[in-house]
Write an enzyme that holds these catalytic residues in place. Structure first.
Site, mmCIF file in Angstrom:
data_model
loop_
_atom_site.group_PDB
_atom_site.id
_atom_site.type_symbol
_atom_site.label_atom_id
_atom_site.label_comp_id
_atom_site.label_asym_id
_atom_site.label_seq_id
_atom_site.Cartn_x
_atom_site.Cartn_y
_atom_site.Cartn_z
ATOM 1 N N HIS A 1 -1.944 6.707 2.298
ATOM 2 C CA HIS A 1 -1.369 6.395 1.404
ATOM 3 C C HIS A 1 -1.933 6.760 0.253
ATOM 4 C CE1 HIS A 1 0.122 3.706 -1.798
ATOM 5 N NE2 HIS A 1 -0.924 2.742 -1.889
ATOM 6 N N CYS B 1 0.801 2.322 -6.829
ATOM 7 C CA CYS B 1 1.111 2.786 -5.572
ATOM 8 C C CYS B 1 2.737 3.236 -5.609
ATOM 9 C CB CYS B 1 0.777 1.876 -4.477
ATOM 10 S SG CYS B 1 -0.889 1.322 -4.717
#
Lengths: 143, 385
Positions: B335, B80
Site C-alpha cells: 500500500h 491513501c
C-alpha cells in the site's frame, strides 16, 4: 488556561488548549459543544455545528464518567507519542451521546472490558523546556 | 458525458526501492501503460498524478521525464486515496470533453513505521499525536473489537482475510509480499494493536502505477479492442453520521461501520443501474484484516455482520461469490498510498480483459469495482468490459 503552582514560578500548561477546563468545583472537566437547533453534541467543542453548520452552539462540560465502548491494546509507538507502549486506547461512550478516544490508564490492561465504567482525570504527561508541568486528560476505571 | 475507456495500465512492483528516485519509480509503470495502450506520449493532453507524501515538483518531473510537451499536470493529494483521486479527475476531464487522451499515475516512497496522519506543528492536534492516539491500526482494531462483541467476529476470521491475501500475493508479479503465509502464521505473528497482528497489516511499500485513459471516440483511432469502459466515478467524504470520536482529524475514516462506502456505492448502483450481484470482482481498500468484512457488507454482498464468515468460508476467493482483492490486496500487494488506487484499476483492467494470468477469475467477468478509502474520503470506480 494556566495556573500558578503555589510557592513556585512553574506553571501547569495543557498539552492542548480547549479540551478541558477547571470548573467552579475545583475539578477539571471535558469541554464539548451542542448545537442549539439540532442538539448534536461534539467533542472537542466546535465553532460550527458538524451537522447543520450553525454557529449557534452552546459550550458545556461533559459528565466525568462514561463507559468503554471498545478498546485496543497498542503495542507499537507512533512517531510523536510520548506514551510508552503497551498502552490501552479506548473509545468511551459518554452519557451526552458523544464518543471520546482516549488513553485508559491506571488499569490492568487485561481487565479492560466493554461497558466498563471509567472516569476522566487530568494528569501531568511531561515537563516542558521551561520546567512547566504539561497536563492532559486520560480516563481510568471509575472508583 | 463522453464514454471514457482505459487503454493501458502499468505497475512497478510494490516493495522497497531505496535507490530509485520517485521519477525513476514512476517511469516504469508509465512506460508499461503507454506501450499497453499503443498511444505515444506526445498524444497525451493532460496528466493527473496522485501522491500523499510527495514533494511539490514531483508530478511535473515525473511526467516531463517523458517530454516537455507543455501539457497541464496536476498533483492530487488525498491520503491513501490519492491515486484514485487522480484517476477520478482524469476521468471527468475526458468525460466532460475537455481532453481526449490523459495520463494517470500514482506513486509513493514511504518512510518507516506507523504513519502518524498529521504533523503536530501544522495541525496543532497535540493531544492526538502526543498521547498515542494517532495510531491508524488502533482505530480499525477498536472497530473490529466492537464487531467481535456485536457480531461474533473472531481472530480466525481476521486471519482468513489476511491468508487469502497471502495466497494471491505470490501469484501477482507486482505484489510486495511474495511469500505465502497461512492463517496460523498470521495468528502467530506479533500483536500490533489487539486484535490486529503484524501479518494482518499492510506492509510499508514503495511503488508506482499508471493508466492511460481516452474518450471512446479517440480510442477507435488507436484500436480499442482491449479497451475497458469506465462506467462511473463516485466519491464522498463522511457526513456527521459517519463520525467517530474526538479529538483529532481521525474522526471520519470509514472504519466504524462502512457507512461512507454504503452511501457512495448506493449512489453508484442507482446511477449505473446495477447491483452487487452484477459485480463479481472487487478491489477493496482493506489495509488491515477486517477491512474486507466491513467493505463487502457495506457494498451489499452480504448482511451486516456476515463479512467475517464470508472470508472464513472462502466466498470472497477467486472462485467465490465475489472475488475480493485478487492481487493480494493492500495486505500482500502492499500500500504505497498514492500508487494503490491506480494499481487497483490495473488489476481490474487485466481481469476484465482476461489477462489476469494465474489470478484470472473464471466466467469472464463483465463488471468490476475499485474501492479506495483515504483518511476521511472515498473514491469508487466501476469498470465494464
Amino acid at each position: 488556561m494556566s495556573e500558578n503552582v503555589a510557592g513556585a514560578e512553574k506553571m501547569t500548561i495543557p498539552l492542548q488548549e480547549g479540551l478541558f477546563e477547571m470548573g467552579s468545583d475545583g475539578k477539571y472537566h471535558l469541554v464539548a459543544s451542542r448545537c442549539k437547533s439540532c442538539k448534536l453534541t461534539f467533542f472537542p467543542k466546535r465553532k460550527y455545528c458538524g451537522k447543520c453548520g450553525s454557529a449557534d452552539v452552546e459550550v458545556f462540560n461533559l459528565s466525568d464518567r462514561g463507559k468503554v465502548y471498545t478498546f485496543s491494546q497498542v503495542d507499537r509507538k507512533s512517531v510523536y507519542t510520548i506514551i510508552e507502549p503497551p498502552y490501552m486506547e479506548a473509545d468511551v461512550e459518554m452519557p451526552e451521546d458523544v464518543h471520546i478516544y482516549t488513553i485508559l490508564d491506571q488499569c490492568d490492561l487485561k481487565s479492560v472490558d466493554f461497558g466498563m465504567n471509567v472516569e476522566v482525570y487530568v494528569d501531568k504527561v511531561k515537563q516542558d523546556e521551561a520546567g512547566n508541568d504539561v497536563i492532559a486528560f486520560k480516563f481510568k476505571p471509575a472508583a | 458525458m463522453n464514454e471514457v475507456v482505459v487503454m493501458g495500465v502499468g505497475t512497478l512492483r510494490f516493495g522497497r526501492w531505496p535507490n530509485k528516485s520517485v521519477i525513476e519509480m514512476a517511469e516504469v509503470p508509465i512506460e508499461i501503460a503507454l506501450k499497453d495502450s499503443g498511444i505515444p506520449f506526445k498524444d497525451i493532453q493532460a496528466a493527473y498524478v496522485g501522491s500523499e507524501l510527495g514533494h511539490f515538483p514531483d508530478a511535473r518531473m515525473i511526467v516531463q521525464n517523458f517530454g516537455w510537451t507543455g501539457i497541464p499536470i496536476s498533483q492530487m493529494q488525498q491520503a491513501c486515496a490519492s491515486g484514485s483521486a487522480a484517476f477520478r479527475e482524469a476521468y471527468f476531464s475526458v468525460a466532460s470533453g475537455r481532453y481526449d487522451v490523459v495520463l494517470v499515475a500514482g506513486y509513493e516512497k514511504m518512510g518507516k513505521g506507523l504513519i502518524p496522519g498529521g504533523v503536530p506543528e501544522q495541525d496543532k492536534e497535540y493531544h492526538l499525536h502526543y498521547m498515542g492516539l494517532d495510531v491508524t491500526p488502533a482505530r480499525i482494531a477498536m472497530a473490529i473489537k466492537r464487531r467481535m462483541l456485536t457480531y461474533g467476529d473472531t481472530a480466525e476470521m481476521l486471519a482468513a482475510e489476511a491468508a487469502q491475501c497471502f495466497e494471491y500475493g505470490p501469484l501477482n508479479p507486482y505484489a510486495h509480499n511474495q511469500k505465502k503465509y497461512t492463517a496460523a502464521d498470521v495468528l502467530a505473528s506479533p500483536m500490533i494493536c489487539s486484535p490486529i497482528t503484524l501479518l494482518m497489516s499492510c506492509p510499508i511499500s514503495d511503488g508506482a502505477s499508471a493508466a492511460i485513459i481516452c474518450s471512446r471516440k479517440k480510442a477507435k483511432q488507436y484500436g480499442d479492442s482491449r479497451a475497458i469502459t469506465v462506467a462511473g466515478s463516485f466519491a464522498g467524504t463522511p457526513d456527521y453520521n459517519d463520525l467517530m470520536g474526538g479529538p483529532g482529524p481521525h474522526i471520519g475514516g470509514d472504519f466504524k461501520g462502512g457507512k461512507l462506502t454504503a452511501r457512495v456505492s448506493k449512489e453508484a448502483y442507482e446511477k449505473i443501474g446495477i447491483g452487487p450481484e452484477d459485480i463479481k470482482i472487487v478491489q477493496c481498500h482493506a489495509p488491515f484484516a477486517g477491512g474486507g468484512f466491513i467493505c463487502i457488507e457495506a457494498l451489499g454482498y452480504c448482511r451486516e455482520g456476515e463479512g467475517g464468515k464470508w472470508f472464513l468460508e472462502g466466498k470472497t476467493k477467486i472462485d467465490g461469490q465475489v472475488a475480493v482483492n485478487t492481487d493480494g490486496g493492500l495486505i500482500a500487494r502492499g500500500h504505497p498510498l498514492g500508487a494503490t488506487g491506480v494499481a487497483e484499476i490495473g488489476e481490474l483492467v487485466r481481469q476484465l480483459r482476461g489477462e489476469g494470468g494465474a489470478l484470472q477469475i473464471p466466467n469472464k467477468p463483465k463488471v468490476a469495482m475499485a474501492h479506495n478509502v483515504g483518511l476521511g474520503c472515498l473514491n469508487l470506480h466501476i469498470l465494464k468490459k
